[in-house]
Design a protein around this motif. Structure first.
Motif, PDB file in Angstrom:
ATOM      1  N   SER A  98     -53.880  -5.148 -33.286  1.00  6.08           N
ATOM      2  CA  SER A  98     -52.930  -5.682 -32.320  1.00  6.08           C
ATOM      3  C   SER A  98     -53.618  -5.982 -30.988  1.00  6.08           C
ATOM      4  CB  SER A  98     -51.783  -4.690 -32.120  1.00  6.08           C
ATOM      5  OG  SER A  98     -50.784  -5.229 -31.315  1.00  6.08           O
ATOM      6  N   GLU A  99     -54.445  -5.054 -30.537  1.00  5.53           N
ATOM      7  CA  GLU A  99     -55.179  -5.281 -29.289  1.00  5.53           C
ATOM      8  C   GLU A  99     -56.134  -6.462 -29.430  1.00  5.53           C
ATOM      9  OE1 GLU A  99     -58.338  -3.078 -26.293  1.00  5.53           O
ATOM     10  OE2 GLU A  99     -57.316  -1.878 -27.805  1.00  5.53           O
ATOM     11  N   GLY A 100     -56.773  -6.586 -30.576  1.00  4.67           N
ATOM     12  CA  GLY A 100     -57.673  -7.710 -30.815  1.00  4.67           C
ATOM     13  C   GLY A 100     -56.948  -9.041 -30.779  1.00  4.67           C
ATOM     14  N   LEU A 101     -55.751  -9.098 -31.369  1.00  2.00           N
ATOM     15  CA  LEU A 101     -54.962 -10.334 -31.318  1.00  2.00           C
ATOM     16  C   LEU A 101     -54.567 -10.665 -29.882  1.00  2.00           C
ATOM     17  CD1 LEU A 101     -52.656  -9.994 -34.449  1.00  2.00           C
ATOM     18  CD2 LEU A 101     -54.462 -11.682 -34.073  1.00  2.00           C
ATOM     19  N   ALA A 102     -54.188  -9.655 -29.115  1.00  2.00           N
ATOM     20  CA  ALA A 102     -53.823  -9.884 -27.712  1.00  2.00           C
ATOM     21  C   ALA A 102     -55.018 -10.437 -26.935  1.00  2.00           C
ATOM     22  CB  ALA A 102     -53.319  -8.590 -27.072  1.00  2.00           C
ATOM     23  N   ARG A 103     -56.191  -9.889 -27.163  1.00  2.00           N
ATOM     24  CA  ARG A 103     -57.391 -10.372 -26.482  1.00  2.00           C
ATOM     25  C   ARG A 103     -57.732 -11.800 -26.904  1.00  2.00           C
ATOM     26  NH1 ARG A 103     -60.081  -6.666 -23.606  1.00  2.00           N
ATOM     27  NH2 ARG A 103     -59.486  -4.485 -23.887  1.00  2.00           N
ATOM     28  N   GLU A 104     -57.600 -12.106 -28.190  1.00  2.00           N
ATOM     29  CA  GLU A 104     -57.844 -13.464 -28.673  1.00  2.00           C
ATOM     30  C   GLU A 104     -56.841 -14.435 -28.071  1.00  2.00           C
ATOM     31  OE1 GLU A 104     -60.206 -15.001 -30.617  1.00  2.00           O
ATOM     32  OE2 GLU A 104     -61.265 -13.124 -30.285  1.00  2.00           O
ATOM     33  N   LEU A 105     -55.600 -13.996 -27.937  1.00  2.00           N
ATOM     34  CA  LEU A 105     -54.566 -14.832 -27.337  1.00  2.00           C
ATOM     35  C   LEU A 105     -54.910 -15.144 -25.884  1.00  2.00           C
ATOM     36  CD1 LEU A 105     -51.859 -16.226 -27.673  1.00  2.00           C
ATOM     37  CD2 LEU A 105     -50.753 -14.050 -27.144  1.00  2.00           C
ATOM     38  N   VAL A 106     -55.319 -14.145 -25.135  1.00  2.00           N
ATOM     39  CA  VAL A 106     -55.729 -14.360 -23.741  1.00  2.00           C
ATOM     40  C   VAL A 106     -56.888 -15.348 -23.683  1.00  2.00           C
ATOM     41  CG1 VAL A 106     -56.848 -13.264 -21.750  1.00  2.00           C
ATOM     42  CG2 VAL A 106     -54.861 -12.192 -22.813  1.00  2.00           C
ATOM     43  N   SER A 107     -57.862 -15.182 -24.537  1.00  2.00           N
ATOM     44  CA  SER A 107     -59.018 -16.079 -24.560  1.00  2.00           C
ATOM     45  C   SER A 107     -58.597 -17.512 -24.834  1.00  2.00           C
ATOM     46  CB  SER A 107     -60.014 -15.604 -25.622  1.00  2.00           C
ATOM     47  OG  SER A 107     -61.079 -16.512 -25.746  1.00  2.00           O
ATOM     48  N   ARG A 108     -57.708 -17.690 -25.806  1.00  2.00           N
ATOM     49  CA  ARG A 108     -57.256 -19.044 -26.142  1.00  2.00           C
ATOM     50  C   ARG A 108     -56.450 -19.667 -25.002  1.00  2.00           C
ATOM     51  NH1 ARG A 108     -57.092 -22.302 -30.694  1.00  2.00           N
ATOM     52  NH2 ARG A 108     -58.855 -20.960 -31.192  1.00  2.00           N
ATOM     53  N   VAL A 109     -55.581 -18.884 -24.377  1.00  2.00           N
ATOM     54  CA  VAL A 109     -54.794 -19.400 -23.251  1.00  2.00           C
ATOM     55  C   VAL A 109     -55.718 -19.777 -22.091  1.00  2.00           C
ATOM     56  CG1 VAL A 109     -53.066 -18.816 -21.493  1.00  2.00           C
ATOM     57  CG2 VAL A 109     -52.662 -18.222 -23.897  1.00  2.00           C
ATOM     58  N   GLN A 110     -56.722 -18.962 -21.812  1.00  2.00           N
ATOM     59  CA  GLN A 110     -57.664 -19.273 -20.735  1.00  2.00           C
ATOM     60  C   GLN A 110     -58.391 -20.590 -21.029  1.00  2.00           C
ATOM     61  OE1 GLN A 110     -56.834 -17.816 -18.282  1.00  2.00           O
ATOM     62  NE2 GLN A 110     -57.619 -15.754 -17.986  1.00  2.00           N
ATOM     63  N   ARG A 111     -58.765 -20.795 -22.299  1.00  2.00           N
ATOM     64  CA  ARG A 111     -59.405 -22.050 -22.685  1.00  2.00           C
ATOM     65  C   ARG A 111     -58.462 -23.234 -22.492  1.00  2.00           C
ATOM     66  NH1 ARG A 111     -61.313 -21.454 -28.397  1.00  2.00           N
ATOM     67  NH2 ARG A 111     -61.277 -19.262 -27.881  1.00  2.00           N
ATOM     68  N   LEU A 112     -57.196 -23.056 -22.871  1.00  2.16           N
ATOM     69  CA  LEU A 112     -56.209 -24.121 -22.693  1.00  2.16           C
ATOM     70  C   LEU A 112     -56.003 -24.441 -21.214  1.00  2.16           C
ATOM     71  CD1 LEU A 112     -53.508 -23.176 -25.354  1.00  2.16           C
ATOM     72  CD2 LEU A 112     -54.974 -25.213 -25.340  1.00  2.16           C
ATOM     73  N   ARG A 113     -55.958 -23.406 -20.385  1.00  2.00           N
ATOM     74  CA  ARG A 113     -55.831 -23.626 -18.937  1.00  2.00           C
ATOM     75  C   ARG A 113     -56.969 -24.503 -18.438  1.00  2.00           C
ATOM     76  NH1 ARG A 113     -53.059 -19.980 -15.405  1.00  2.00           N
ATOM     77  NH2 ARG A 113     -54.707 -20.489 -13.962  1.00  2.00           N
ATOM     78  N   LYS A 114     -58.177 -24.189 -18.871  1.00  2.00           N
ATOM     79  CA  LYS A 114     -59.352 -24.940 -18.441  1.00  2.00           C
ATOM     80  C   LYS A 114     -59.287 -26.386 -18.945  1.00  2.00           C
ATOM     81  CE  LYS A 114     -64.378 -24.733 -18.403  1.00  2.00           C
ATOM     82  NZ  LYS A 114     -65.561 -24.001 -18.825  1.00  2.00           N
ATOM     83  N   GLU A 115     -58.909 -26.564 -20.219  1.00  2.00           N
ATOM     84  CA  GLU A 115     -58.801 -27.902 -20.788  1.00  2.00           C
ATOM     85  C   GLU A 115     -57.746 -28.741 -20.073  1.00  2.00           C
ATOM     86  OE1 GLU A 115     -58.042 -27.315 -24.955  1.00  2.00           O
ATOM     87  OE2 GLU A 115     -60.018 -26.403 -25.286  1.00  2.00           O
ATOM     88  N   MET A 116     -56.702 -28.086 -19.560  1.00  5.98           N
ATOM     89  CA  MET A 116     -55.639 -28.789 -18.833  1.00  5.98           C
ATOM     90  C   MET A 116     -56.026 -29.081 -17.390  1.00  5.98           C
ATOM     91  SD  MET A 116     -52.326 -26.694 -20.272  1.00  5.98           S
ATOM     92  CE  MET A 116     -51.157 -27.530 -19.206  1.00  5.98           C
ATOM     93  N   GLY A 117     -57.166 -28.556 -16.947  1.00  4.55           N
ATOM     94  CA  GLY A 117     -57.616 -28.796 -15.586  1.00  4.55           C
ATOM     95  C   GLY A 117     -56.885 -27.967 -14.548  1.00  4.55           C
ATOM     96  N   LEU A 118     -56.303 -26.856 -14.961  1.00  4.33           N
ATOM     97  CA  LEU A 118     -55.590 -26.006 -14.009  1.00  4.33           C
ATOM     98  C   LEU A 118     -56.571 -25.262 -13.112  1.00  4.33           C
ATOM     99  CD1 LEU A 118     -52.851 -24.449 -16.329  1.00  4.33           C
ATOM    100  CD2 LEU A 118     -52.615 -26.350 -14.736  1.00  4.33           C
ATOM    101  N   ALA A 119     -56.170 -25.061 -11.875  1.00  2.00           N
ATOM    102  CA  ALA A 119     -56.979 -24.272 -10.948  1.00  2.00           C
ATOM    103  C   ALA A 119     -56.909 -22.806 -11.368  1.00  2.00           C
ATOM    104  CB  ALA A 119     -56.456 -24.431  -9.519  1.00  2.00           C
ATOM    105  N   VAL A 120     -57.929 -22.042 -11.008  1.00  3.27           N
ATOM    106  CA  VAL A 120     -57.993 -20.626 -11.362  1.00  3.27           C
ATOM    107  C   VAL A 120     -56.762 -19.882 -10.858  1.00  3.27           C
ATOM    108  CG1 VAL A 120     -59.297 -18.493 -11.013  1.00  3.27           C
ATOM    109  CG2 VAL A 120     -60.503 -20.635 -11.427  1.00  3.27           C
ATOM    110  N   SER A 121     -56.216 -20.292  -9.726  1.00  5.20           N
ATOM    111  CA  SER A 121     -55.079 -19.592  -9.125  1.00  5.20           C
ATOM    112  C   SER A 121     -53.720 -20.123  -9.572  1.00  5.20           C
ATOM    113  CB  SER A 121     -55.177 -19.673  -7.605  1.00  5.20           C
ATOM    114  OG  SER A 121     -55.151 -21.035  -7.194  1.00  5.20           O
ATOM    115  N   ASP A 122     -53.684 -21.206 -10.359  1.00  2.00           N
ATOM    116  CA  ASP A 122     -52.409 -21.777 -10.805  1.00  2.00           C
ATOM    117  C   ASP A 122     -51.657 -20.807 -11.703  1.00  2.00           C
ATOM    118  OD1 ASP A 122     -52.665 -24.171  -9.471  1.00  2.00           O
ATOM    119  OD2 ASP A 122     -53.485 -25.254 -11.202  1.00  2.00           O
ATOM    120  N   ARG A 123     -50.375 -20.650 -11.436  1.00  2.00           N
ATOM    121  CA  ARG A 123     -49.502 -19.847 -12.294  1.00  2.00           C
ATOM    122  C   ARG A 123     -49.010 -20.735 -13.430  1.00  2.00           C
ATOM    123  NH1 ARG A 123     -49.298 -14.355 -11.437  1.00  2.00           N
ATOM    124  NH2 ARG A 123     -49.870 -13.999  -9.293  1.00  2.00           N
TER     125      ARG A 123
END
Length: 125
Positions: free
Chosen positions: A37-62
């Motif tokens: 479960s913890e591993g899935l949560a960490r993978e989810l965070v990693s994927r969301v962070q990648r999506l944020r970057k691909e979308m061009g969001l600023a580091v501070s964007d909510r």
């Protein structure tokens, strides 16, 4: 004499043992449901962070985040809801009961486990 002694290292039980010279490490490779479960949560965070970057969001964007998929993903997302939201700066984070992804979602493979992610920049903050 050192040449008269032979040392043999072997693992006890399910431990995996590796050695380098005088150093030896033993690791228990058993994956519990909590670790998965913890591993899935960490993978989810990693994927969301990648999506944020691909979308061009600023580091501070909510963001506003919705996650769904197979039961293991939904359980991990619910269990680690606050931690995930904090890591990805989600001002809103919902876990959907839907296994099937709605239009506009990103399909994610979290180490062999199916999930979908919908995120958008939160323009209210």
């Amino acid at each position: 004499q050192a040449d008269d002694v032979v040392l043999t290292r072997s693992a006890a039980g399910d431990l995996v043992v590796a050695g380098d010279g005088v150093y030896v490490a033993a690791v228990d490779p058993t994956l519990t449901s909590e670790l998965r479960s913890e591993g899935l949560a960490r993978e989810l965070v990693s994927r969301v962070q990648r999506l944020r970057k691909e979308m061009g969001l600023a580091v501070s964007d909510r963001i506003r985040l919705v996650v769904g998929g197979v039961e293991q993903v939904r359980e991990a997302a619910r269990e680690y809801n606050a931690w995930i939201a904090g890591e990805v700066l989600a001002s809103a984070f919902n876990v959907s009961d839907n296994e099937l992804a709605p239009l506009g979602s990103t399909i994610a493979d979290l180490d062999g486990t199916a999930a979908w992610i919908t995120l958008e920049r939160d323009r209210t903050t």
